[in-house]
Motif scaffolding. Structure first.
Motif, short mmCIF file in Angstrom:
data_model
loop_
_atom_site.label_atom_id
_atom_site.label_comp_id
_atom_site.label_asym_id
_atom_site.label_seq_id
_atom_site.Cartn_x
_atom_site.Cartn_y
_atom_site.Cartn_z
N LYS A 6 -45.99 45.97 5.71
CA LYS A 6 -45.84 44.81 6.57
C LYS A 6 -46.15 43.54 5.80
N GLU A 7 -45.63 42.44 6.31
CA GLU A 7 -45.93 41.14 5.73
C GLU A 7 -47.35 40.71 6.10
N ARG A 8 -47.91 39.88 5.25
CA ARG A 8 -49.22 39.33 5.56
C ARG A 8 -49.11 38.38 6.75
N GLU A 9 -50.07 38.46 7.65
CA GLU A 9 -50.05 37.65 8.85
C GLU A 9 -51.37 36.93 9.04
N GLY A 10 -51.29 35.76 9.62
CA GLY A 10 -52.48 35.01 9.95
C GLY A 10 -53.19 35.61 11.14
N VAL A 11 -54.49 35.70 11.06
CA VAL A 11 -55.31 36.29 12.10
C VAL A 11 -56.12 35.23 12.83
N SER A 12 -56.81 34.39 12.08
CA SER A 12 -57.68 33.40 12.68
C SER A 12 -57.95 32.29 11.68
N CYS A 13 -58.36 31.14 12.20
CA CYS A 13 -58.66 30.00 11.36
C CYS A 13 -59.73 29.16 12.04
N ILE A 14 -60.58 28.54 11.23
CA ILE A 14 -61.55 27.58 11.72
C ILE A 14 -61.36 26.29 10.95
N SER A 15 -61.29 25.18 11.65
CA SER A 15 -61.00 23.91 11.03
C SER A 15 -62.21 23.35 10.31
N SER A 16 -61.95 22.37 9.46
CA SER A 16 -63.02 21.74 8.68
C SER A 16 -63.70 20.60 9.40
N SER A 17 -63.05 20.02 10.39
CA SER A 17 -63.57 18.82 11.04
C SER A 17 -64.53 19.15 12.17
N ASP A 18 -64.00 19.61 13.27
CA ASP A 18 -64.80 19.89 14.45
C ASP A 18 -65.06 21.38 14.66
N GLY A 19 -64.63 22.19 13.72
CA GLY A 19 -64.83 23.62 13.87
C GLY A 19 -63.94 24.27 14.91
N THR A 49 -61.13 26.51 16.48
CA THR A 49 -60.72 27.84 16.08
C THR A 49 -59.35 28.18 16.64
N TYR A 50 -58.67 29.05 15.93
CA TYR A 50 -57.33 29.48 16.29
C TYR A 50 -57.21 30.97 16.06
N ALA A 106 -54.47 34.53 16.34
CA ALA A 106 -53.22 35.19 16.66
C ALA A 106 -53.34 35.87 18.02
N GLU A 107 -52.24 35.93 18.74
CA GLU A 107 -52.27 36.54 20.06
C GLU A 107 -52.74 37.99 20.02
N SER A 108 -52.44 38.66 18.94
CA SER A 108 -52.78 40.07 18.85
C SER A 108 -54.28 40.33 18.77
N VAL A 109 -55.06 39.31 18.41
CA VAL A 109 -56.50 39.49 18.28
C VAL A 109 -57.30 38.62 19.23
N LYS A 110 -56.64 37.75 19.96
CA LYS A 110 -57.33 36.84 20.86
C LYS A 110 -58.13 37.61 21.89
N GLY A 111 -59.37 37.21 22.05
CA GLY A 111 -60.26 37.89 22.97
C GLY A 111 -61.04 39.02 22.34
N ARG A 112 -60.64 39.45 21.15
CA ARG A 112 -61.32 40.54 20.45
C ARG A 112 -62.02 40.06 19.19
N PHE A 113 -61.44 39.09 18.50
CA PHE A 113 -61.98 38.59 17.24
C PHE A 113 -62.57 37.21 17.45
N THR A 114 -63.61 36.90 16.70
CA THR A 114 -64.23 35.59 16.74
C THR A 114 -64.52 35.11 15.33
N ILE A 115 -64.04 33.92 15.00
CA ILE A 115 -64.31 33.34 13.70
C ILE A 115 -65.44 32.32 13.83
N SER A 116 -66.29 32.25 12.83
CA SER A 116 -67.40 31.31 12.84
C SER A 116 -67.74 30.91 11.42
N ARG A 117 -68.53 29.86 11.30
CA ARG A 117 -68.92 29.36 9.98
C ARG A 117 -70.40 29.04 9.98
N ASP A 118 -71.07 29.44 8.92
CA ASP A 118 -72.47 29.11 8.69
C ASP A 118 -72.51 28.19 7.48
#
Length: 128
Positions: free
Chosen positions: A43-56, A58-59, A61-73
Protein backbone atom coordinates in the motif's frame (compact mmCIF):
# COMPACT_ATOMS: atom_id res chain seq x y z
CA UNK A 1 21.96 17.40 12.58
CA UNK A 2 18.20 17.08 12.32
CA UNK A 3 16.98 13.70 13.43
CA UNK A 4 13.66 12.08 14.26
CA UNK A 5 13.51 8.73 16.00
CA UNK A 6 10.32 6.74 16.38
CA UNK A 7 9.78 4.18 19.10
CA UNK A 8 6.99 2.31 20.80
CA UNK A 9 5.93 -0.04 18.06
CA UNK A 10 5.36 -3.70 18.60
CA UNK A 11 2.86 -6.52 18.51
CA UNK A 12 -0.56 -5.96 20.01
CA UNK A 13 -3.86 -7.82 19.90
CA UNK A 14 -6.90 -6.33 18.20
CA UNK A 15 -8.56 -3.88 20.55
CA UNK A 16 -5.31 -3.15 22.31
CA UNK A 17 -3.31 0.05 22.58
CA UNK A 18 0.14 1.36 21.82
CA UNK A 19 1.80 4.71 22.25
CA UNK A 20 4.32 5.76 19.65
CA UNK A 21 6.95 8.37 20.37
CA UNK A 22 8.77 10.66 17.97
CA UNK A 23 11.83 12.19 19.59
CA UNK A 24 13.53 15.08 17.84
CA UNK A 25 17.10 16.29 18.02
CA UNK A 26 18.83 19.15 16.27
CA UNK A 27 15.75 21.37 16.21
CA UNK A 28 12.75 22.31 18.30
CA UNK A 29 9.69 20.32 17.38
CA UNK A 30 7.17 22.92 18.42
CA UNK A 31 8.37 25.19 15.60
CA UNK A 32 7.12 22.67 13.06
CA UNK A 33 4.04 20.69 12.29
CA UNK A 34 4.65 17.05 13.08
CA UNK A 35 2.78 14.26 11.40
CA UNK A 36 2.44 10.53 11.67
CA UNK A 37 2.27 8.44 8.52
CA UNK A 38 2.02 4.74 7.96
CA UNK A 39 2.72 2.30 5.19
CA UNK A 40 1.52 -1.27 5.00
CA UNK A 41 3.02 -3.81 2.60
CA UNK A 42 1.62 -3.32 -0.86
CA UNK A 43 0.00 0.00 0.00
CA UNK A 44 0.96 3.62 -0.41
CA UNK A 45 2.05 5.63 2.58
CA UNK A 46 -0.84 7.52 4.11
CA UNK A 47 -1.17 10.37 6.53
CA UNK A 48 -2.55 9.39 9.92
CA UNK A 49 -2.37 12.45 12.13
CA UNK A 50 -0.73 15.83 12.47
CA UNK A 51 -0.23 18.44 15.16
CA UNK A 52 0.42 22.03 14.17
CA UNK A 53 3.29 24.19 15.35
CA UNK A 54 1.26 27.26 16.27
CA UNK A 55 -1.73 26.46 18.42
CA UNK A 56 -1.30 22.71 18.58
CA UNK A 57 -4.30 22.01 16.38
CA UNK A 58 -4.66 18.36 15.52
CA UNK A 59 -5.82 16.53 12.43
CA UNK A 60 -6.72 12.90 11.86
CA UNK A 61 -7.45 10.60 9.00
CA UNK A 62 -11.03 9.37 9.07
CA UNK A 63 -9.85 5.82 9.52
CA UNK A 64 -8.30 6.61 12.90
CA UNK A 65 -10.47 9.44 14.17
CA UNK A 66 -11.77 8.69 17.63
CA UNK A 67 -9.17 5.99 18.19
CA UNK A 68 -5.83 7.79 17.85
CA UNK A 69 -4.64 10.90 19.65
CA UNK A 70 -1.61 12.98 18.77
CA UNK A 71 0.10 15.16 21.36
CA UNK A 72 3.32 17.04 21.94
CA UNK A 73 5.51 17.45 25.00
CA UNK A 74 7.64 20.51 24.36
CA UNK A 75 9.84 19.90 27.39
CA UNK A 76 10.81 16.50 26.00
CA UNK A 77 10.85 17.66 22.38
CA UNK A 78 8.70 14.66 21.59
CA UNK A 79 5.45 14.02 19.76
CA UNK A 80 3.29 11.05 20.65
CA UNK A 81 0.63 9.03 18.95
CA UNK A 82 -1.67 7.21 21.33
CA UNK A 83 -3.38 4.40 19.46
CA UNK A 84 -6.40 2.74 21.02
CA UNK A 85 -8.86 0.15 19.78
CA UNK A 86 -6.31 -1.10 17.32
CA UNK A 87 -7.43 -3.12 14.32
CA UNK A 88 -5.51 -5.52 12.09
CA UNK A 89 -5.74 -2.96 9.30
CA UNK A 90 -3.66 -0.60 11.44
CA UNK A 91 -0.69 -2.89 10.88
CA UNK A 92 2.03 -0.87 9.18
CA UNK A 93 5.35 0.83 9.60
CA UNK A 94 4.66 4.15 11.27
CA UNK A 95 6.78 7.19 10.49
CA UNK A 96 6.93 10.62 12.00
CA UNK A 97 7.86 13.64 9.95
CA UNK A 98 8.02 17.41 10.22
CA UNK A 99 6.61 20.05 7.93
CA UNK A 100 7.02 23.79 7.60
CA UNK A 101 3.71 25.63 7.38
CA UNK A 102 1.45 23.00 5.85
CA UNK A 103 -2.09 24.07 4.98
CA UNK A 104 -4.60 24.31 7.77
CA UNK A 105 -7.91 22.55 7.64
CA UNK A 106 -9.26 19.51 5.93
CA UNK A 107 -6.73 16.83 5.08
CA UNK A 108 -4.13 19.32 3.86
CA UNK A 109 -1.91 18.81 6.92
CA UNK A 110 -1.77 15.10 6.11
CA UNK A 111 -0.45 15.53 2.59
CA UNK A 112 3.01 14.04 2.36
CA UNK A 113 4.29 16.73 0.02
CA UNK A 114 4.66 19.21 2.88
CA UNK A 115 6.93 17.06 5.01
CA UNK A 116 10.70 17.33 4.72
CA UNK A 117 12.32 15.41 7.58
CA UNK A 118 11.45 11.80 8.29
CA UNK A 119 12.25 9.20 10.88
CA UNK A 120 13.17 5.62 10.13
CA UNK A 121 9.85 4.16 11.20
CA UNK A 122 8.61 1.74 13.81
CA UNK A 123 6.65 -1.43 13.11
CA UNK A 124 3.15 -1.82 14.50
CA UNK A 125 1.54 -5.22 14.14
CA UNK A 126 -2.03 -5.86 15.25
CA UNK A 127 -2.77 -9.55 15.28
CA UNK A 128 -4.24 -12.27 17.44
Amino acid sequence: QVQLVESGGGLVQPGGSLRLSCAASGFTLDYYATGWFRQAPGKEREGVSCISSSDGNTYYAESVKGRFTISRDNAKNTVYLQMNSLKPEDTAVYYCATATNPPDGGLGPLEEVWYHDWGQGTQVTVSS
